[in-house]
Design a protein around this motif. Structure first.
Motif, mmCIF file in Angstrom:
data_model
loop_
_atom_site.group_PDB
_atom_site.id
_atom_site.type_symbol
_atom_site.label_atom_id
_atom_site.label_comp_id
_atom_site.label_asym_id
_atom_site.label_seq_id
_atom_site.Cartn_x
_atom_site.Cartn_y
_atom_site.Cartn_z
ATOM 1 N N VAL A 129 0.832 -1.199 0.000
ATOM 2 C CA VAL A 129 0.000 0.000 0.000
ATOM 3 C C VAL A 129 0.867 1.251 0.000
ATOM 4 C CG1 VAL A 129 -1.687 1.334 1.335
ATOM 5 C CG2 VAL A 129 -1.962 -1.148 1.097
ATOM 6 N N HIS A 130 1.874 1.276 0.863
ATOM 7 C CA HIS A 130 2.741 2.454 0.948
ATOM 8 C C HIS A 130 3.497 2.672 -0.365
ATOM 9 C CE1 HIS A 130 6.175 4.997 2.082
ATOM 10 N NE2 HIS A 130 5.335 5.509 2.972
ATOM 11 N N GLY A 131 3.950 1.589 -0.986
ATOM 12 C CA GLY A 131 4.665 1.724 -2.246
ATOM 13 C C GLY A 131 3.805 2.352 -3.336
ATOM 14 N N LEU A 132 2.544 1.936 -3.410
ATOM 15 C CA LEU A 132 1.646 2.512 -4.413
ATOM 16 C C LEU A 132 1.339 3.980 -4.107
ATOM 17 C CD1 LEU A 132 -0.750 -0.520 -4.900
ATOM 18 C CD2 LEU A 132 0.660 0.523 -6.685
ATOM 19 N N LEU A 133 1.166 4.300 -2.835
ATOM 20 C CA LEU A 133 0.894 5.692 -2.472
ATOM 21 C C LEU A 133 2.107 6.576 -2.720
ATOM 22 C CD1 LEU A 133 -1.181 5.079 0.767
ATOM 23 C CD2 LEU A 133 -2.000 6.203 -1.308
ATOM 24 N N ALA A 134 3.305 6.054 -2.463
ATOM 25 C CA ALA A 134 4.519 6.824 -2.741
ATOM 26 C C ALA A 134 4.652 7.094 -4.239
ATOM 27 C CB ALA A 134 5.747 6.082 -2.210
ATOM 28 N N ARG A 139 3.861 10.930 -8.904
ATOM 29 C CA ARG A 139 3.168 11.228 -10.155
ATOM 30 C C ARG A 139 2.162 12.368 -10.016
ATOM 31 N NH1 ARG A 139 1.322 5.632 -12.917
ATOM 32 N NH2 ARG A 139 0.682 7.159 -14.494
ATOM 33 N N GLY A 140 2.136 13.002 -8.840
ATOM 34 C CA GLY A 140 1.244 14.133 -8.632
ATOM 35 C C GLY A 140 -0.213 13.764 -8.504
ATOM 36 N N GLU A 141 -0.496 12.535 -8.058
ATOM 37 C CA GLU A 141 -1.887 12.082 -7.970
ATOM 38 C C GLU A 141 -2.521 12.360 -6.606
ATOM 39 O OE1 GLU A 141 -2.438 8.051 -9.215
ATOM 40 O OE2 GLU A 141 -1.181 8.266 -10.995
ATOM 41 N N LEU A 142 -1.728 12.756 -5.612
ATOM 42 C CA LEU A 142 -2.275 13.013 -4.281
ATOM 43 C C LEU A 142 -2.631 14.488 -4.127
ATOM 44 C CD1 LEU A 142 0.048 10.874 -1.947
ATOM 45 C CD2 LEU A 142 -2.076 10.213 -3.106
ATOM 46 N N ALA A 143 -3.651 14.734 -3.338
ATOM 47 C CA ALA A 143 -4.068 16.107 -3.071
ATOM 48 C C ALA A 143 -3.003 16.831 -2.262
ATOM 49 C CB ALA A 143 -5.401 16.104 -2.328
ATOM 50 N N ALA A 144 -3.029 18.150 -2.290
ATOM 51 C CA ALA A 144 -2.068 18.950 -1.540
ATOM 52 C C ALA A 144 -2.166 18.635 -0.048
ATOM 53 C CB ALA A 144 -2.336 20.438 -1.790
ATOM 54 N N GLY A 145 -1.016 18.425 0.570
ATOM 55 C CA GLY A 145 -0.974 18.148 2.000
ATOM 56 C C GLY A 145 -1.189 16.692 2.375
ATOM 57 N N VAL A 146 -1.528 15.855 1.424
ATOM 58 C CA VAL A 146 -1.735 14.422 1.693
ATOM 59 C C VAL A 146 -0.396 13.698 1.570
ATOM 60 C CG1 VAL A 146 -2.841 12.305 0.876
ATOM 61 C CG2 VAL A 146 -4.121 14.447 0.917
ATOM 62 N N THR A 147 -0.055 12.889 2.572
ATOM 63 C CA THR A 147 1.208 12.155 2.550
ATOM 64 C C THR A 147 0.951 10.660 2.434
ATOM 65 O OG1 THR A 147 1.295 11.842 4.960
ATOM 66 C CG2 THR A 147 2.227 13.903 4.065
ATOM 67 N N PRO A 148 1.873 9.923 1.818
ATOM 68 C CA PRO A 148 1.719 8.466 1.743
ATOM 69 C C PRO A 148 1.647 7.822 3.121
ATOM 70 C CG PRO A 148 3.378 9.215 0.181
ATOM 71 C CD PRO A 148 3.030 10.396 1.029
ATOM 72 N N GLN A 149 2.409 8.330 4.091
ATOM 73 C CA GLN A 149 2.450 7.715 5.417
ATOM 74 C C GLN A 149 1.076 7.751 6.091
ATOM 75 O OE1 GLN A 149 4.596 9.983 4.266
ATOM 76 N NE2 GLN A 149 6.555 8.874 4.222
ATOM 77 N N HIS A 150 0.464 8.939 6.138
ATOM 78 C CA HIS A 150 -0.822 9.060 6.823
ATOM 79 C C HIS A 150 -1.929 8.336 6.060
ATOM 80 C CE1 HIS A 150 0.720 12.968 8.916
ATOM 81 N NE2 HIS A 150 1.122 11.866 9.521
ATOM 82 N N THR A 151 -1.902 8.431 4.749
ATOM 83 C CA THR A 151 -2.925 7.748 3.959
ATOM 84 C C THR A 151 -2.788 6.239 4.077
ATOM 85 O OG1 THR A 151 -2.822 9.590 2.396
ATOM 86 C CG2 THR A 151 -3.987 7.621 1.680
ATOM 87 N N CYS A 152 -1.551 5.755 4.087
ATOM 88 C CA CYS A 152 -1.314 4.316 4.249
ATOM 89 C C CYS A 152 -1.895 3.815 5.555
ATOM 90 C CB CYS A 152 0.195 4.035 4.181
ATOM 91 S SG CYS A 152 0.628 2.298 4.353
ATOM 92 N N ALA A 153 -1.719 4.583 6.632
ATOM 93 C CA ALA A 153 -2.255 4.166 7.938
ATOM 94 C C ALA A 153 -3.770 4.023 7.886
ATOM 95 C CB ALA A 153 -1.845 5.176 9.012
#
Length: 273
Positions: A129-134, A139-153
């Motif tokens: 999950v973390h690898g895909l979010l990273a 690739r600029g697919e996450l909203a501003a302020g969103v981090t892979p770490q917090h979203t992964c959790a």
């Protein structure tokens, strides 16, 4: 059918029967007698393949790990938006859990074994999950302020909770459950331009991707009953139980002649020599 084919079929049947017992009764209450009976083989056949109950559980866990890794790897590769691939892999894992008792039992055995296990399936899922979010962040697919770490959790908490709830009600693994989850999450984590493009219901087919880790579909789990008695004698199939590493799967010389059986054996990590 060759002797090696029969041995492989018996081992696959034992793994599936053990998974059913572990899921229904738990590891402590599951008995070797019930496992061998569920597979339609003698206790001698079981002990030819597995030294003890711990070895059977290890084989179930190993088969589950291989199936889950294969599903996760398909999610890491591919074209299109990375966030869509993350959504899709959660749906594929849910279908796999719903369809395959070996995967359900193996994941539960792994989780209940605690720390110090050689493999940690929840850690591997976290890394996927973390690898895909990273990658989505790069690739600029996450909203501003969103981090892979917090979203992964958040994704881990939600998907693990669904898996645990599904032990009592498999409706939690149905497509609508994960669709509802992603309908809530995607507007919060995806870049604004992607929200209307991503499909929370998954972009792949609803079923047919996970064939399961036990005997081939349409084959009786007890198909090894006759050959099980000869395997239980030990010498005819390469020595008594315990002559090699427990659960090694080396039941004879040569690979199975049946290509479908060989593929199924490879799916559960059965060593074919």
């Amino acid at each position: 059918m060759t002797k090696q084919d029969r041995a492989v079929r018996t081992r696959l049947a034992l793994i599936r029967s053990a998974a059913e017992q572990f899921e229904d009764r738990g590891y402590v209450r599951a008995g070797l007698a019930q496992i061998s009976a569920g597979a339609g083989v003698s206790s001698g056949a079981l002990h030819f393949h597995f030294a003890n109950k711990a070895a059977v559980a290890e084989a179930v866990e190993h088969a589950a790990a291989d199936a889950l890794r294969e599903t996760a790897e398909r999610g890491r590769d591919g074209d299109g938006h990375t966030l869509q691939r993350l959504v899709d892999v959660t749906h594929r894992v849910a279908r796999l859990l719903c369809a395959d008792v070996v995967v359900r039992a193996g994941l539960r055995l792994n989780a209940e074994a605690g720390a110090g296990r050689a493999r940690d399936l929840r850690r591997e899922w976290r890394e996927c999950v973390h690898g895909l979010l990273a990658e989505a962040e790069r690739r600029g697919e996450l909203a501003a302020g969103v981090t892979p770490q917090h979203t992964c959790a958040v994704v881990l908490a939600a998907t693990t909770g669904i898996e645990v709830l599904a032990r009592e009600d498999q409706g939690w693994l149905a497509r609508p459950s994960l669709t509802d989850l992603w309908q809530l999450l995607l507007p919060c984590v995806a870049a604004p331009g992607l929200v209307g493009v991503l499909d929370p219901a998954g972009s792949g087919p609803e079923g047919g991707e996970s064939a399961g880790s036990g005997p081939e579909r349409g084959e009786s789990a007890g198909s090894g009953a006759a050959e099980g008695r000869s395997e239980g004698s030990g010498a005819a199939e390469g020595g008594p139980a315990g002559s090699g590493p427990a659960g090694s799967g080396s039941a004879g010389s040569g690979a199975p002649a049946d290509p479908g059986l060989r593929a199924e054996a490879c799916r559960v990590g059965l060593a074919l020599r």
